[in-house]
Motif scaffolding. Structure first.
Motif, PDB file in Angstrom:
ATOM      1  N   LEU A  46     -43.638 -11.601  -1.944  1.00  0.00           N
ATOM      2  CA  LEU A  46     -44.090 -11.264  -0.603  1.00  0.00           C
ATOM      3  C   LEU A  46     -45.606 -11.105  -0.566  1.00  0.00           C
ATOM      4  N   ASP A  47     -46.209 -11.577   0.507  1.00  0.00           N
ATOM      5  CA  ASP A  47     -47.657 -11.457   0.671  1.00  0.00           C
ATOM      6  C   ASP A  47     -47.968 -10.068   1.200  1.00  0.00           C
ATOM      7  N   ARG A  48     -48.627  -9.254   0.404  1.00  0.00           N
ATOM      8  CA  ARG A  48     -48.943  -7.873   0.807  1.00  0.00           C
ATOM      9  C   ARG A  48     -50.012  -7.817   1.896  1.00  0.00           C
ATOM     10  N   GLY A  49     -50.683  -8.926   2.164  1.00  0.00           N
ATOM     11  CA  GLY A  49     -51.687  -8.970   3.222  1.00  0.00           C
ATOM     12  C   GLY A  49     -51.120  -9.353   4.576  1.00  0.00           C
ATOM     13  N   ALA A  50     -49.821  -9.600   4.656  1.00  0.00           N
ATOM     14  CA  ALA A  50     -49.198 -10.040   5.903  1.00  0.00           C
ATOM     15  C   ALA A  50     -49.399  -9.055   7.063  1.00  0.00           C
ATOM     16  N   PRO A  51     -49.298  -7.735   6.847  1.00  0.00           N
ATOM     17  CA  PRO A  51     -49.556  -6.825   7.968  1.00  0.00           C
ATOM     18  C   PRO A  51     -50.978  -6.950   8.508  1.00  0.00           C
ATOM     19  N   LEU A  52     -51.935  -7.197   7.643  1.00  0.00           N
ATOM     20  CA  LEU A  52     -53.316  -7.367   8.101  1.00  0.00           C
ATOM     21  C   LEU A  52     -53.474  -8.657   8.899  1.00  0.00           C
ATOM     22  N   VAL A  53     -52.792  -9.705   8.489  1.00  0.00           N
ATOM     23  CA  VAL A  53     -52.828 -10.963   9.236  1.00  0.00           C
ATOM     24  C   VAL A  53     -52.203 -10.763  10.616  1.00  0.00           C
ATOM     25  N   ALA A  54     -51.073 -10.075  10.663  1.00  0.00           N
ATOM     26  CA  ALA A  54     -50.396  -9.834  11.937  1.00  0.00           C
ATOM     27  C   ALA A  54     -51.270  -9.018  12.886  1.00  0.00           C
ATOM     28  N   VAL A  55     -51.855  -7.950  12.390  1.00  0.00           N
ATOM     29  CA  VAL A  55     -52.694  -7.101  13.231  1.00  0.00           C
ATOM     30  C   VAL A  55     -53.971  -7.834  13.630  1.00  0.00           C
ATOM     31  N   GLY A  56     -54.511  -8.640  12.743  1.00  0.00           N
ATOM     32  CA  GLY A  56     -55.700  -9.416  13.071  1.00  0.00           C
ATOM     33  C   GLY A  56     -55.446 -10.406  14.190  1.00  0.00           C
ATOM     34  N   LEU A  57     -54.322 -11.116  14.126  1.00  0.00           N
ATOM     35  CA  LEU A  57     -53.981 -12.047  15.199  1.00  0.00           C
ATOM     36  C   LEU A  57     -53.717 -11.310  16.507  1.00  0.00           C
TER      37      LEU A  57
END
Length: 153
Positions: A46-57
């Motif tokens: 799992l990509d641990r940066g996914a929440p940051l990508v979601a919030v950034g978008l």
């Protein structure tokens, strides 16, 4: 992935510059699609940066749509809008973290995971059912049953 991001950013800029009306939404969708496709190949963890990508978008789309709304004139309740945007971003980050952590749980986690899932489903049902329950308890009629102004019925 980089090509999809470039196309997405260009589409979002076109939306912000009033060149293309749907550019903001399409650009975010293209970026998200490119990100999702980058995660698809292989059995990567799992990509641990996914929440940051979601919030950034989410932040990009929210701030972009707010700037488009401001073309009509200044907003009266700026602090309220900023507060709501921050609340939505923090909530989205929290939900993303929960989804990421649950996604990392083994399939044989047992009754505890089942209980958490059932509680989440019941909580979601309560949130979705609450407005209709409040309308029914307050005696508010549905909009289609109200009498129109000037009608004699």
């Amino acid at each position: 992935m980089p090509f999809a991001c470039l196309i997405g950013v260009c589409a979002m800029l076109a939306g912000l510059l009033a060149i293309w009306e749907d550019g903001l939404a399409v650009g975010a969708a293209v970026i998200l699609g490119g990100y999702a496709l980058s995660l698809a190949p292989g059995s990567a963890p799992l990509d641990r940066g996914a929440p940051l990508v979601a919030v950034g978008l989410l932040a990009a789309v929210e701030l972009g749509s707010w700037s488009i709304e401001l073309r009509d004139g200044p907003e009266e309740q700026v602090l309220r809008h900023v507060g709501m945007a921050l609340f939505v971003l923090v909530a989205a980050f929290a939900v993303s973290l929960v989804v990421l952590s649950v996604g990392g749980v083994r399939a044989d986690a047992g009754i505890a995971l089942f209980t958490v899932g059932a509680a989440a489903a019941l909580g979601l049902f309560a949130l979705l059912a609450r407005p209709s329950l409040l309308r029914a308890s307050d005696g508010i009629r549905a909009p289609e049953t109200r009498r129109r102004r000037g009608s004699s019925a």
